[in-house]
Scaffold this motif. Structure first.
Motif, PDB file in Angstrom:
ATOM      1  N   ALA A  28       0.820  -1.214   0.000  1.00 18.34           N
ATOM      2  CA  ALA A  28       0.000   0.000   0.000  1.00 18.34           C
ATOM      3  C   ALA A  28       0.857   1.269   0.000  1.00 18.34           C
ATOM      4  CB  ALA A  28      -0.921   0.002   1.222  1.00 18.34           C
ATOM      5  N   ARG A  29       2.061   1.168   0.534  1.00 11.47           N
ATOM      6  CA  ARG A  29       2.927   2.355   0.607  1.00 11.47           C
ATOM      7  C   ARG A  29       3.711   2.592  -0.684  1.00 11.47           C
ATOM      8  NH1 ARG A  29       3.171   4.701   5.487  1.00 11.47           N
ATOM      9  NH2 ARG A  29       2.941   3.490   7.403  1.00 11.47           N
ATOM     10  N   ARG A  30       3.582   1.714  -1.660  1.00 12.35           N
ATOM     11  CA  ARG A  30       4.317   1.903  -2.923  1.00 12.35           C
ATOM     12  C   ARG A  30       3.914   3.209  -3.595  1.00 12.35           C
ATOM     13  NH1 ARG A  30       6.147  -3.005  -6.140  1.00 12.35           N
ATOM     14  NH2 ARG A  30       5.765  -1.585  -7.882  1.00 12.35           N
ATOM     15  N   ALA A  31       4.854   3.793  -4.315  1.00  8.83           N
ATOM     16  CA  ALA A  31       4.590   5.076  -4.971  1.00  8.83           C
ATOM     17  C   ALA A  31       3.621   4.926  -6.142  1.00  8.83           C
ATOM     18  CB  ALA A  31       5.897   5.685  -5.454  1.00  8.83           C
ATOM     19  N   ASP A  32       3.446   3.691  -6.649  1.00  7.11           N
ATOM     20  CA  ASP A  32       2.554   3.518  -7.803  1.00  7.11           C
ATOM     21  C   ASP A  32       1.188   2.976  -7.373  1.00  7.11           C
ATOM     22  OD1 ASP A  32       3.429   1.014  -7.139  1.00  7.11           O
ATOM     23  OD2 ASP A  32       4.402   0.598  -9.065  1.00  7.11           O
ATOM     24  N   VAL A  33       0.807   3.270  -6.139  1.00  6.26           N
ATOM     25  CA  VAL A  33      -0.549   2.932  -5.682  1.00  6.26           C
ATOM     26  C   VAL A  33      -1.265   4.238  -5.351  1.00  6.26           C
ATOM     27  CG1 VAL A  33      -1.911   1.748  -3.932  1.00  6.26           C
ATOM     28  CG2 VAL A  33       0.189   0.701  -4.804  1.00  6.26           C
ATOM     29  N   LEU A  34      -2.363   4.511  -6.086  1.00  5.24           N
ATOM     30  CA  LEU A  34      -3.046   5.801  -5.970  1.00  5.24           C
ATOM     31  C   LEU A  34      -4.489   5.636  -5.516  1.00  5.24           C
ATOM     32  CD1 LEU A  34      -2.128   7.581  -9.358  1.00  5.24           C
ATOM     33  CD2 LEU A  34      -0.859   7.662  -7.200  1.00  5.24           C
ATOM     34  N   VAL A  35      -4.972   6.664  -4.855  1.00  6.88           N
ATOM     35  CA  VAL A  35      -6.421   6.856  -4.737  1.00  6.88           C
ATOM     36  C   VAL A  35      -6.762   7.763  -5.921  1.00  6.88           C
ATOM     37  CG1 VAL A  35      -8.238   7.910  -3.350  1.00  6.88           C
ATOM     38  CG2 VAL A  35      -6.465   6.527  -2.255  1.00  6.88           C
ATOM     39  N   ALA A  36      -7.265   7.144  -6.987  1.00  2.59           N
ATOM     40  CA  ALA A  36      -7.325   7.830  -8.274  1.00  2.59           C
ATOM     41  C   ALA A  36      -8.611   8.640  -8.428  1.00  2.59           C
ATOM     42  CB  ALA A  36      -7.218   6.814  -9.405  1.00  2.59           C
ATOM     43  N   LEU A  37      -8.457   9.866  -8.930  1.00  2.00           N
ATOM     44  CA  LEU A  37      -9.603  10.744  -9.201  1.00  2.00           C
ATOM     45  C   LEU A  37      -9.825  10.911 -10.692  1.00  2.00           C
ATOM     46  CD1 LEU A  37      -8.674  13.603  -6.676  1.00  2.00           C
ATOM     47  CD2 LEU A  37     -10.057  11.568  -6.257  1.00  2.00           C
ATOM     48  N   ARG A  38      -8.763  10.676 -11.464  1.00  2.00           N
ATOM     49  CA  ARG A  38      -8.863  10.870 -12.912  1.00  2.00           C
ATOM     50  C   ARG A  38      -8.275   9.677 -13.651  1.00  2.00           C
ATOM     51  NH1 ARG A  38      -9.745  15.970 -14.787  1.00  2.00           N
ATOM     52  NH2 ARG A  38      -8.168  15.951 -16.425  1.00  2.00           N
ATOM     53  N   MET A  39      -8.859   9.350 -14.788  1.00  2.00           N
ATOM     54  CA  MET A  39      -8.380   8.262 -15.632  1.00  2.00           C
ATOM     55  C   MET A  39      -8.498   8.737 -17.070  1.00  2.00           C
ATOM     56  SD  MET A  39      -9.958   4.430 -15.771  1.00  2.00           S
ATOM     57  CE  MET A  39     -10.655   4.177 -17.385  1.00  2.00           C
ATOM     58  N   GLN A  40      -7.504   8.424 -17.882  1.00  2.00           N
ATOM     59  CA  GLN A  40      -7.480   8.880 -19.271  1.00  2.00           C
ATOM     60  C   GLN A  40      -7.678  10.405 -19.334  1.00  2.00           C
ATOM     61  OE1 GLN A  40     -10.537   6.084 -20.615  1.00  2.00           O
ATOM     62  NE2 GLN A  40      -8.976   4.863 -21.659  1.00  2.00           N
ATOM     63  N   ASP A  41      -7.099  11.103 -18.349  1.00  2.00           N
ATOM     64  CA  ASP A  41      -7.133  12.569 -18.266  1.00  2.00           C
ATOM     65  C   ASP A  41      -8.547  13.147 -18.204  1.00  2.00           C
ATOM     66  OD1 ASP A  41      -4.331  12.858 -18.166  1.00  2.00           O
ATOM     67  OD2 ASP A  41      -4.215  12.480 -20.324  1.00  2.00           O
ATOM     68  N   LYS A  42      -9.472  12.354 -17.652  1.00  2.00           N
ATOM     69  CA  LYS A  42     -10.830  12.841 -17.379  1.00  2.00           C
ATOM     70  C   LYS A  42     -11.185  12.416 -15.955  1.00  2.00           C
ATOM     71  CE  LYS A  42     -12.908  10.513 -20.658  1.00  2.00           C
ATOM     72  NZ  LYS A  42     -12.176   9.913 -21.777  1.00  2.00           N
ATOM     73  N   ASP A  43     -12.094  13.157 -15.326  1.00  2.00           N
ATOM     74  CA  ASP A  43     -12.616  12.679 -14.049  1.00  2.00           C
ATOM     75  C   ASP A  43     -13.188  11.283 -14.265  1.00  2.00           C
ATOM     76  OD1 ASP A  43     -11.918  15.041 -12.894  1.00  2.00           O
ATOM     77  OD2 ASP A  43     -13.937  15.909 -12.924  1.00  2.00           O
ATOM     78  N   ILE A  44     -12.970  10.391 -13.293  1.00  2.00           N
ATOM     79  CA  ILE A  44     -13.413   9.003 -13.490  1.00  2.00           C
ATOM     80  C   ILE A  44     -14.937   8.946 -13.461  1.00  2.00           C
ATOM     81  CG2 ILE A  44     -13.315   6.660 -12.587  1.00  2.00           C
ATOM     82  CD1 ILE A  44     -10.619   7.313 -11.370  1.00  2.00           C
ATOM     83  N   GLY A  45     -15.528   8.425 -14.515  1.00  2.00           N
ATOM     84  CA  GLY A  45     -16.987   8.317 -14.598  1.00  2.00           C
ATOM     85  C   GLY A  45     -17.501   7.150 -13.762  1.00  2.00           C
ATOM     86  N   HIS A  46     -18.797   7.114 -13.605  1.00  2.00           N
ATOM     87  CA  HIS A  46     -19.407   6.092 -12.747  1.00  2.00           C
ATOM     88  C   HIS A  46     -19.052   4.665 -13.199  1.00  2.00           C
ATOM     89  CE1 HIS A  46     -22.305   4.207 -10.087  1.00  2.00           C
ATOM     90  NE2 HIS A  46     -22.713   3.481 -11.118  1.00  2.00           N
TER      91      HIS A  46
END
Lengths: 219, 237
Positions: free
Chosen positions: B160-178
Motif C-alpha cells: 500500500a505504501r508503494r509510490a505507484d498505488v493511488l487513490v485515483a480521481l482521474r483516468m485517461q485525463d478525465k474525471d473518473i466516470g461512474h
C-alpha cells in the motif's frame, strides 16, 4: 366442407392420415431442454460480455455461476435421450449423406430454390450439417469453458487459447443459432412438428418427399 | 428399409463434420496466439468502434459484482480512513482534489486477459493518506471497501505504501466516470486490475490481510501482473 378422412380408416391405412409422426416425445423434450439451456448460456454470456448489458445487471459472480452450470448441463438432455430408439434412428439419418444430399447442397450453393432440385429425406442436407456442427461446437464450448473455469487444470497458453476459441466460437454459434431460429420462425409447420410431434402430410410431401415415400413403401 | 431407400447408407458426413469441428476447436486453442495477433492487428484499425463488441476488440470492460451501484459525486462522496491509525479521517472529493496529485501512465492488465495500453491515472498517493492518518506500529495491512456495498480489496502495508498505488480521481485525463468506478477508485499499477477497486469509499488499516471479494473466490491476494493467478503477462510496471 372439408372432407376429413375417417379416423377408423386412417388407423388401418396410416398413409392416408392427414398428419405424419415426425418426432417422439423424448426427442421433443430433449430439444426443449437443450433450447432452454442454450438460451440461458446465450443470455448470461451477453450479460457478461456486452458492456451495456453488464452495466445494466451487474451481479457478476451470480451470472458467471449460472452460465457455468447451464453450460455443463447443455449436453445432458441429448445424452439422456440417447436411451430413446427414435432419437438414435434420427441420429443415423442425420449422419448419413446420400446422393440427394449432394444435390441439395449444390442447389443451396447456387441459390436454386426449386423444390425439385432440393430433394430431402427426413432431414435435408442443411439440417444435417447444422446438427453435426452444432453438436461439435457445443462440445468445444464446453471443453474451452471448463479450461477457463478450472484454471489449474491446464497450462496458461492453453487457457489463453481456450479463451480465444470460446469468444470467437460464441459469436459464430450465436449467428448460426439465430439462423436456426430464423428458419424455424419462417416455417410454422416445422415448428408444429417439434411442438406436437406430427406434421401435415402436404408439408412433408413438399419439404421431405423422400422421407414420406419411404414411409409408404416400407409399410 | 427397402433397397431403393436413399437413407441408411451413404457416407457418414455428419460424423466427419462433428469430429472436424472438434478438431478445429483443438487446433484453434493451439494456434490462438498467432490468430490473436492477426485479429488484433485487423481490429485495431477500426475507426467506428463497432469492433469493440468483437472478442479482443480492446478497451475496458465493465465488471460489477452487484446489481446496481449508487451514483456519488462531489456533493455526497466521502472517503473514510480508519482502523489502526492515530487520526481517523474523512475526505470529500474537494478535500482529495486539494491534496498533491500524481499522474502515471501504465498499461492496465485484467486477469481475464484484456489489456489496455498506456492509460493515464491521476490522484493522491495512498501512502500520503496513510501518513496523514498515522499508521500504528501493530498494523500490517490495508483493507478497502466500496460504496457498491459488496466489493472489497486488500494490500499489505508494504504494498500500500508503494509510490505507484493511488487513490485515483482521474483516468485517461478525465474525471473518473461512474462506470469506471468514479468518482474515486483505487489504482494499484503493478497488479491485476481487480485489485484496483472501483467506487472506493473506505480505507481501514488492519493487522493482517483480509482477502477481498474475488480473492475469497480463488484469485491470488498478491496479484502482481505476470507473477500470479497462473498468468505470465508482461508486467505493467
Amino acid at each position: 366442407m372439408n372432407r376429413r378422412p375417417d379416423p377408423r380408416q386412417t388407423a388401418a391405412r396410416p398413409e392416408l392420415a392427414p398428419r405424419v409422426r415426425r418426432f417422439s416425445a423424448a426427442e421433443r423434450w430433449a430439444h426443449r431442454a437443450t433450447a432452454v439451456l442454450m438460451g440461458v448460456c446465450v443470455v448470461t454470456a451477453a450479460f457478461l460480455y456486452l458492456p451495456a448489458l453488464a452495466e445494466l445487471i451487474g451481479r457478476r459472480a451470480l451470472v458467471v455461476t449460472v452460465h457455468q452450470w447451464a453450460g455443463i448441463a447443455l449436453p445432458v438432455p441429448v445424452l439422456a435421450a440417447l436411451g430413446s430408439r427414435a432419437l438414435r434412428a434420427d441420429l443415423t439419418l442425420l449422419n448419413r449423406f446420400g446422393p440427394h444430399d449432394r444435390r441439395w447442397l449444390r442447389a443451396a450453393l447456387h441459390r436454386d430454390k426449386r423444390r425439385s432440385s432440393r430433394p430431402a429425406h427426413k432431414f435435408n442436407a442443411g439440417q444435417k450439417i447444422y446438427a453435426a456442427w452444432a453438436a461439435g461446437a457445443t462440445l468445444v464450448m464446453l471443453g474451452t469453458g471448463l479450461m477457463m473455469w478450472f484454471t489449474h487444470l491446464t497450462p496458461l497458453t492453453w487457457r489463453t487459447g481456450a479463451t480465444f476459441v470460446h469468444d470467437w466460437l460464441a459469436l459464430t454459434l450465436g449467428v448460426v443459432l439465430a439462423g436456426h431460429i430464423g428458419m424455424a420462425m419462417g416455417d410454422p409447420e416445422a415448428r408444429r412438428g417439434m411442438r406436437t410431434g406430427s406434421v401435415a402430410r402436404e408439408w412433408a410431401e413438399r419439404e421431405h418427399p423422400l422421407w414420406l415415400r419411404e414411409r409408404k413403401s416400407s409399410r | 428399409m427397402n433397397s431403393e431407400s436413399p437413407q441408411g447408407r451413404g457416407a457418414p458426413v455428419g460424423r466427419r463434420v462433428f469430429l472436424g469441428t472438434l478438431g478445429l476447436g483443438a487446433l484453434g486453442i493451439v494456434a490462438a496466439p498467432a490468430l490473436q495477433r492477426g485479429t488484433e492487428a485487423v481490429l485495431s484499425g477500426d475507426p467506428t468502434g463497432l469492433t469493440g463488441l468483437l472478442p479482443n476488440g480492446g478497451g475496458f470492460r465493465y465488471y460489477s459484482v452487484t446489481s446496481s451501484v449508487p451514483h456519488k459525486d462531489a456533493k455526497n462522496y466521502q472517503l473514510t480512513v480508519d482502523g489502526l491509525v492515530d487520526r481517523p479521517a474523512s475526505y470529500t472529493l474537494a478535500d482529495l482534489r486539494a491534496l498533491p496529485q500524481t499522474r502515471m501512465v501504465r498499461d492496465v492488465q485484467c486477469v481475464t486477459g484484456w489489456r489496455v495500453p498506456g492509460t493515464p491515472f491521476e490522484g493522491v498517493r495512498l501512502s500520503h493518506l496513510l501518513d496523514a492518518a498515522g499508521v500504528r506500529s501493530t498494523a500490517g495491512a490495508v483493507h478497502f471497501t466500496c460504496f457498491d456495498g459488496a466489493y472489497t480489496e486488500s494490500l499489505t502495508l508494504e504494498q500500500a505504501r508503494r509510490a505507484d498505488v493511488l487513490v485515483a480521481l482521474r483516468m485517461q485525463d478525465k474525471d473518473i466516470g461512474h462506470s469506471h468506478g468514479g468518482p474515486v477508485r483505487l489504482y494499484v499499477a503493478p497488479m491485476y486490475f481487480y485489485k484496483s477497486a472501483k467506487w472506493l469509499s473506505g480505507i481501514t488499516v488492519t493487522q493482517d490481510v483480509e482477502p477481498g471479494f474475488w480473492e475469497e473466490r480463488g484469485y491470488d491476494i498478491d496479484a502482481w501482473v505476470g507473477r500470479s493467478n497462473g498468468r505470465d503477462d508482461e508486467p505493467t510496471t
